[in-house]
Design a protein around this motif. Sequence first.
Motif, short mmCIF file in Angstrom:
data_model
loop_
_atom_site.label_atom_id
_atom_site.label_comp_id
_atom_site.label_asym_id
_atom_site.label_seq_id
_atom_site.Cartn_x
_atom_site.Cartn_y
_atom_site.Cartn_z
N ILE A 40 0.85 -1.18 0.00
CA ILE A 40 0.00 0.00 0.00
C ILE A 40 0.89 1.24 0.00
CG2 ILE A 40 -1.71 1.34 1.28
CD1 ILE A 40 -2.84 -1.24 2.37
N ALA A 42 0.80 5.33 0.14
CA ALA A 42 -0.01 6.51 0.45
C ALA A 42 0.67 7.74 -0.11
CB ALA A 42 -0.20 6.65 1.96
N THR A 71 -6.84 2.12 -6.80
CA THR A 71 -6.71 3.40 -6.10
C THR A 71 -7.89 3.57 -5.15
OG1 THR A 71 -7.99 4.75 -7.68
CG2 THR A 71 -5.65 4.40 -8.17
N ARG A 117 -11.10 4.38 5.18
CA ARG A 117 -10.07 3.72 4.38
C ARG A 117 -9.91 2.24 4.76
NH1 ARG A 117 -7.35 7.97 1.60
NH2 ARG A 117 -8.79 9.71 1.80
N ILE A 121 -10.25 -0.53 1.82
CA ILE A 121 -9.20 -1.50 1.50
C ILE A 121 -9.76 -2.92 1.60
CG2 ILE A 121 -7.01 -2.47 2.29
CD1 ILE A 121 -6.23 0.39 3.17
N VAL A 131 -1.48 -4.10 -5.71
CA VAL A 131 -1.03 -2.93 -4.96
C VAL A 131 -2.17 -1.93 -4.89
CG1 VAL A 131 -0.04 -1.94 -7.08
CG2 VAL A 131 0.70 -1.08 -4.85
N ILE A 132 -2.26 -1.21 -3.76
CA ILE A 132 -3.28 -0.18 -3.58
C ILE A 132 -2.59 1.16 -3.39
CG2 ILE A 132 -5.15 0.67 -2.10
CD1 ILE A 132 -5.80 -2.22 -1.41
N LEU A 134 -3.21 4.86 -2.07
CA LEU A 134 -4.10 5.68 -1.26
C LEU A 134 -3.90 7.15 -1.63
CD1 LEU A 134 -3.79 4.10 2.32
CD2 LEU A 134 -5.49 3.63 0.54
N ALA A 145 0.06 2.40 5.94
CA ALA A 145 0.56 2.04 4.62
C ALA A 145 1.99 1.52 4.74
CB ALA A 145 0.51 3.25 3.70
N ASN A 334 2.66 -4.86 5.20
CA ASN A 334 2.97 -3.50 5.62
C ASN A 334 3.21 -3.41 7.12
OD1 ASN A 334 2.55 -2.41 3.00
ND2 ASN A 334 0.37 -2.79 3.31
#
Length: 335
Positions: A40, A42, A71, A117, A121, A131-132, A134, A145, A334
């Motif tokens: 993640i 950010a 996203t 959030r 997620i 993968v994200i 933020l 993150a 993470n």
Amino acid sequence: MIFLRKILFPLALLYWIITYIRNFLYDFGLFKSQSFTIPIIAVGNLSVGGTGKTPQIEYLIRLLKDYKVATLSRGYKRVSKGYVLASENTSPTDLGDEPFQFYYKFPKVLVAVDANRRNGIAELLKHKPDVILLDDAFQHRKVKAGFYILLTTYNDLFSDDYILPFGNLREPEMGKKRANLIIVTKCPNDLSEIAQVKIKQQLMVTVPVYFSTIVYDTYLYSETNKIEIKTFKEEKVLVAGIAKPDLFFDFLGNQNDEKLVFPDHHDFNEDDIKKILAVANDRKIVTTEKDYVRLKGKIPNEQLYYLPIQSKLIQNETNFNTKILDYVGKSSGNS
């Protein structure tokens, strides 16, 4: 202005104390941040608005093209509530202008909005992204993150600013310690190495600092057409509803062009559209990408154009890209 700042100073001091205590409680584990077993990243800032988060998210989307990217944004000024995943049935009013821009430009990317959030997620994980990203989540401490990118603008460094409402900082400058790297955005493209060194000294950080500039497309685009900018000599109307429109106006504007400025994230209503069309008087209307997604369908397609932009690193692009790709490629969580 000086007098007003003096009046606001007590409020700024109170706000500083509140945000300091909040960060202290998270830093020492008294408030819990949730981690996830997925990379993640950010992207955010310490100040309010206009630091270039959207082009930076788009830069990461392009960089991570070999991954399944998602996203997650809050969806500022949207009319919907809770978690919304972008689809062919969603609109800018459902997602907010910036998330809808991601969806419009990158249809293969999972684009979602949720003020919560953690919940956002959790919902995105059902779609198994790699993968994200933020968007605007630097202060969202309920989620931890794995990688933090902190943005600050060349003409408004966080080191020169003050806490709200005395200045524009959302939290004390010491929040910079959470960043894995910092990008100074909207720099002149010929920024010298001496100037870069001076800015790094001003920021007083130990993490890598990169410098980026805004690169404008060579074409203006409508729904069905494009015009090369250097050949476009007509008078036009420039419309901007972004935090800091000066760069947009300076790049495109000619002496005889008219400029219409609206608040950031402005929801163009019927009266606004009538005003824009009346001022344009059949001339072409050129706007930003973010404004285009809100104006599209309200102004004739053949009259409405937008100017795409991208964020470009001035130096050390390979080094930056390697840091991001290494994190995403090697990260298994993470924690």
